[in-house]
Design a protein around this motif. Sequence first.
Motif, PDB file in Angstrom:
ATOM      1  N   LYS A 202       0.831  -1.201   0.000  1.00  0.00           N
ATOM      2  CA  LYS A 202       0.000   0.000   0.000  1.00  0.00           C
ATOM      3  C   LYS A 202       0.868   1.255   0.000  1.00  0.00           C
ATOM      4  CE  LYS A 202      -4.054  -1.980   2.335  1.00  0.00           C
ATOM      5  NZ  LYS A 202      -4.871  -1.957   3.578  1.00  0.00           N
ATOM      6  N   LYS A 203       1.949   1.213   0.759  1.00  0.00           N
ATOM      7  CA  LYS A 203       2.803   2.394   0.887  1.00  0.00           C
ATOM      8  C   LYS A 203       3.758   2.564  -0.289  1.00  0.00           C
ATOM      9  CE  LYS A 203       2.706   2.460   5.958  1.00  0.00           C
ATOM     10  NZ  LYS A 203       3.505   2.491   7.202  1.00  0.00           N
ATOM     11  N   ILE A 204       4.211   1.463  -0.871  1.00  0.00           N
ATOM     12  CA  ILE A 204       5.269   1.527  -1.885  1.00  0.00           C
ATOM     13  C   ILE A 204       4.737   1.432  -3.308  1.00  0.00           C
ATOM     14  CG2 ILE A 204       7.269   0.261  -2.811  1.00  0.00           C
ATOM     15  CD1 ILE A 204       7.920  -0.438   0.139  1.00  0.00           C
ATOM     16  N   ASP A 205       3.715   0.583  -3.521  1.00  0.00           N
ATOM     17  CA  ASP A 205       3.287   0.281  -4.885  1.00  0.00           C
ATOM     18  C   ASP A 205       1.920   0.820  -5.270  1.00  0.00           C
ATOM     19  OD1 ASP A 205       5.582  -1.085  -5.622  1.00  0.00           O
ATOM     20  OD2 ASP A 205       4.835  -3.032  -4.957  1.00  0.00           O
ATOM     21  N   ALA A 206       1.056   1.130  -4.300  1.00  0.00           N
ATOM     22  CA  ALA A 206      -0.351   1.431  -4.608  1.00  0.00           C
ATOM     23  C   ALA A 206      -0.516   2.602  -5.573  1.00  0.00           C
ATOM     24  CB  ALA A 206      -1.123   1.696  -3.322  1.00  0.00           C
ATOM     25  N   ASP A 207       0.320   3.611  -5.451  1.00  0.00           N
ATOM     26  CA  ASP A 207       0.158   4.827  -6.263  1.00  0.00           C
ATOM     27  C   ASP A 207       0.956   4.798  -7.562  1.00  0.00           C
ATOM     28  OD1 ASP A 207      -1.501   5.856  -4.295  1.00  0.00           O
ATOM     29  OD2 ASP A 207       0.140   6.866  -3.250  1.00  0.00           O
ATOM     30  N   PHE A 208       1.524   3.635  -7.895  1.00  0.00           N
ATOM     31  CA  PHE A 208       2.389   3.555  -9.073  1.00  0.00           C
ATOM     32  C   PHE A 208       1.977   2.396  -9.977  1.00  0.00           C
ATOM     33  CE2 PHE A 208       4.768   5.469  -5.630  1.00  0.00           C
ATOM     34  CZ  PHE A 208       5.334   6.586  -6.230  1.00  0.00           C
ATOM     35  N   ASP A 209       2.191   2.570 -11.276  1.00  0.00           N
ATOM     36  CA  ASP A 209       1.849   1.514 -12.236  1.00  0.00           C
ATOM     37  C   ASP A 209       2.781   0.309 -12.096  1.00  0.00           C
ATOM     38  OD1 ASP A 209      -0.226   3.019 -13.283  1.00  0.00           O
ATOM     39  OD2 ASP A 209       1.067   3.974 -14.791  1.00  0.00           O
ATOM     40  N   VAL A 210       4.056   0.571 -11.893  1.00  0.00           N
ATOM     41  CA  VAL A 210       5.038  -0.511 -11.763  1.00  0.00           C
ATOM     42  C   VAL A 210       5.052  -1.004 -10.319  1.00  0.00           C
ATOM     43  CG1 VAL A 210       7.463  -1.148 -11.959  1.00  0.00           C
ATOM     44  CG2 VAL A 210       6.444   0.410 -13.633  1.00  0.00           C
ATOM     45  N   LYS A 211       4.761  -2.276 -10.131  1.00  0.00           N
ATOM     46  CA  LYS A 211       4.736  -2.876  -8.799  1.00  0.00           C
ATOM     47  C   LYS A 211       6.084  -3.561  -8.524  1.00  0.00           C
ATOM     48  CE  LYS A 211       0.455  -1.615  -8.936  1.00  0.00           C
ATOM     49  NZ  LYS A 211       0.074  -0.294  -8.348  1.00  0.00           N
ATOM     50  N   LEU A 212       6.723  -3.149  -7.438  1.00  0.00           N
ATOM     51  CA  LEU A 212       8.052  -3.662  -7.124  1.00  0.00           C
ATOM     52  C   LEU A 212       8.016  -4.951  -6.296  1.00  0.00           C
ATOM     53  CD1 LEU A 212       9.840  -0.293  -6.226  1.00  0.00           C
ATOM     54  CD2 LEU A 212       9.803  -1.485  -8.433  1.00  0.00           C
ATOM     55  N   ILE A 213       7.094  -5.028  -5.347  1.00  0.00           N
ATOM     56  CA  ILE A 213       7.004  -6.210  -4.484  1.00  0.00           C
ATOM     57  C   ILE A 213       6.055  -7.211  -5.133  1.00  0.00           C
ATOM     58  CG2 ILE A 213       6.369  -7.094  -2.209  1.00  0.00           C
ATOM     59  CD1 ILE A 213       6.961  -4.326  -1.070  1.00  0.00           C
ATOM     60  N   GLN A 214       6.573  -8.395  -5.418  1.00  0.00           N
ATOM     61  CA  GLN A 214       5.799  -9.392  -6.147  1.00  0.00           C
ATOM     62  C   GLN A 214       5.685 -10.685  -5.353  1.00  0.00           C
ATOM     63  OE1 GLN A 214       7.451  -9.796 -10.105  1.00  0.00           O
ATOM     64  NE2 GLN A 214       7.864  -7.604 -10.227  1.00  0.00           N
ATOM     65  N   THR A 215       4.573 -11.366  -5.551  1.00  0.00           N
ATOM     66  CA  THR A 215       4.343 -12.673  -4.930  1.00  0.00           C
ATOM     67  C   THR A 215       4.704 -13.768  -5.924  1.00  0.00           C
ATOM     68  OG1 THR A 215       2.501 -11.813  -3.615  1.00  0.00           O
ATOM     69  CG2 THR A 215       2.636 -14.203  -3.871  1.00  0.00           C
ATOM     70  N   VAL A 216       5.482 -14.734  -5.468  1.00  0.00           N
ATOM     71  CA  VAL A 216       5.768 -15.922  -6.270  1.00  0.00           C
ATOM     72  C   VAL A 216       4.975 -17.050  -5.629  1.00  0.00           C
ATOM     73  CG1 VAL A 216       7.529 -17.499  -7.136  1.00  0.00           C
ATOM     74  CG2 VAL A 216       8.065 -15.057  -6.845  1.00  0.00           C
ATOM     75  N   ARG A 217       3.937 -17.456  -6.295  1.00  0.00           N
ATOM     76  CA  ARG A 217       2.972 -18.387  -5.710  1.00  0.00           C
ATOM     77  C   ARG A 217       3.652 -19.667  -5.205  1.00  0.00           C
ATOM     78  NH1 ARG A 217      -2.339 -18.136  -5.930  1.00  0.00           N
ATOM     79  NH2 ARG A 217      -2.244 -16.590  -7.625  1.00  0.00           N
ATOM     80  N   GLY A 218       3.344 -20.006  -3.958  1.00  0.00           N
ATOM     81  CA  GLY A 218       3.888 -21.214  -3.377  1.00  0.00           C
ATOM     82  C   GLY A 218       5.308 -21.094  -2.884  1.00  0.00           C
ATOM     83  N   MET A 219       5.945 -19.923  -3.090  1.00  0.00           N
ATOM     84  CA  MET A 219       7.343 -19.762  -2.709  1.00  0.00           C
ATOM     85  C   MET A 219       7.568 -18.603  -1.753  1.00  0.00           C
ATOM     86  SD  MET A 219       9.207 -20.556  -6.372  1.00  0.00           S
ATOM     87  CE  MET A 219      10.847 -20.453  -5.631  1.00  0.00           C
ATOM     88  N   GLY A 220       6.984 -17.441  -2.033  1.00  0.00           N
ATOM     89  CA  GLY A 220       7.211 -16.311  -1.135  1.00  0.00           C
ATOM     90  C   GLY A 220       7.132 -14.984  -1.858  1.00  0.00           C
ATOM     91  N   TYR A 221       8.028 -14.063  -1.507  1.00  0.00           N
ATOM     92  CA  TYR A 221       7.997 -12.703  -2.032  1.00  0.00           C
ATOM     93  C   TYR A 221       9.360 -12.305  -2.571  1.00  0.00           C
ATOM     94  CZ  TYR A 221       3.653 -12.491   0.636  1.00  0.00           C
ATOM     95  OH  TYR A 221       2.413 -12.742   1.134  1.00  0.00           O
ATOM     96  N   VAL A 222       9.328 -11.390  -3.548  1.00  0.00           N
ATOM     97  CA  VAL A 222      10.560 -10.882  -4.135  1.00  0.00           C
ATOM     98  C   VAL A 222      10.349  -9.421  -4.505  1.00  0.00           C
ATOM     99  CG1 VAL A 222       9.835 -11.607  -6.469  1.00  0.00           C
ATOM    100  CG2 VAL A 222      12.287 -11.269  -5.965  1.00  0.00           C
ATOM    101  N   ILE A 223      11.402  -8.637  -4.437  1.00  0.00           N
ATOM    102  CA  ILE A 223      11.351  -7.253  -4.893  1.00  0.00           C
ATOM    103  C   ILE A 223      12.309  -7.123  -6.067  1.00  0.00           C
ATOM    104  CG2 ILE A 223      13.133  -6.394  -3.315  1.00  0.00           C
ATOM    105  CD1 ILE A 223      11.384  -3.823  -3.044  1.00  0.00           C
ATOM    106  N   LYS A 224      11.817  -6.524  -7.142  1.00  0.00           N
ATOM    107  CA  LYS A 224      12.672  -6.363  -8.328  1.00  0.00           C
ATOM    108  C   LYS A 224      12.071  -5.319  -9.268  1.00  0.00           C
ATOM    109  CE  LYS A 224      10.622 -10.367 -10.703  1.00  0.00           C
ATOM    110  NZ  LYS A 224      10.920 -11.644 -11.357  1.00  0.00           N
TER     111      LYS A 224
END
Length: 224
Positions: A202-224
Amino acid sequence: MKILIVEDEKTLCETIGKHLTAAGYTVDLCFDGDDALFYIEGTEYDAVVLDIMLPGTDGLTILKTIRDKQNLTPVLLLTAKSTVEDKVKGLDCGADDYLTKPFSLDELTARLRVLIRRQGGTGGRADNTLTVGPLTLDTATRSATRDGKEIKLTAKEYSILEYLMRNQGVVLSRDKIEQHIWNYDYTGSSNVIDVYIRTLRKKIDADFDVKLIQTVRGMGYVIK
């Protein structure tokens, strides 16, 4: 960042722990060498503060043991011995730095910052900043900005974000994040990481088109 303090003087160990906790670190404490090996082999730390003279396994033996196993976690040795020979022996065993008792807690904290910065991680820089695209984290001031806009973070949000950014591009499981951000004795709810990730998004990605924090289903989270 997560620090292990190994010191058999319980009052000193707890004092260091309180100081580093106040500085924003997650801290585990142990008071003998055998426990230290158990902690180090079972948990990922960003640095270890290690007394040389310990009950059970001594500090230099601990250091040799973990280096023989290719564990390159930065280690700062604490000792009452101050001769050049003692310092050389510790450094030759694989220590990254050396601090003689008595010492300043502020100096200890500064030396740890240098060790962690030197160790780095993907996205790390020598000037205390981590960057992932338009997102910047200043580890000295513990502040974050995206496209120049300040992002206000709680202490735990900051810690999780810093851990993600130091591992840019690496998928981190919920368990791995939890173990790194909370101390060894923590027992919390099973979805605590998911809750924090939602607030970070909500704080980092909500106001931007490019989402940095991503979910990898069944594995966890990554930022890129």
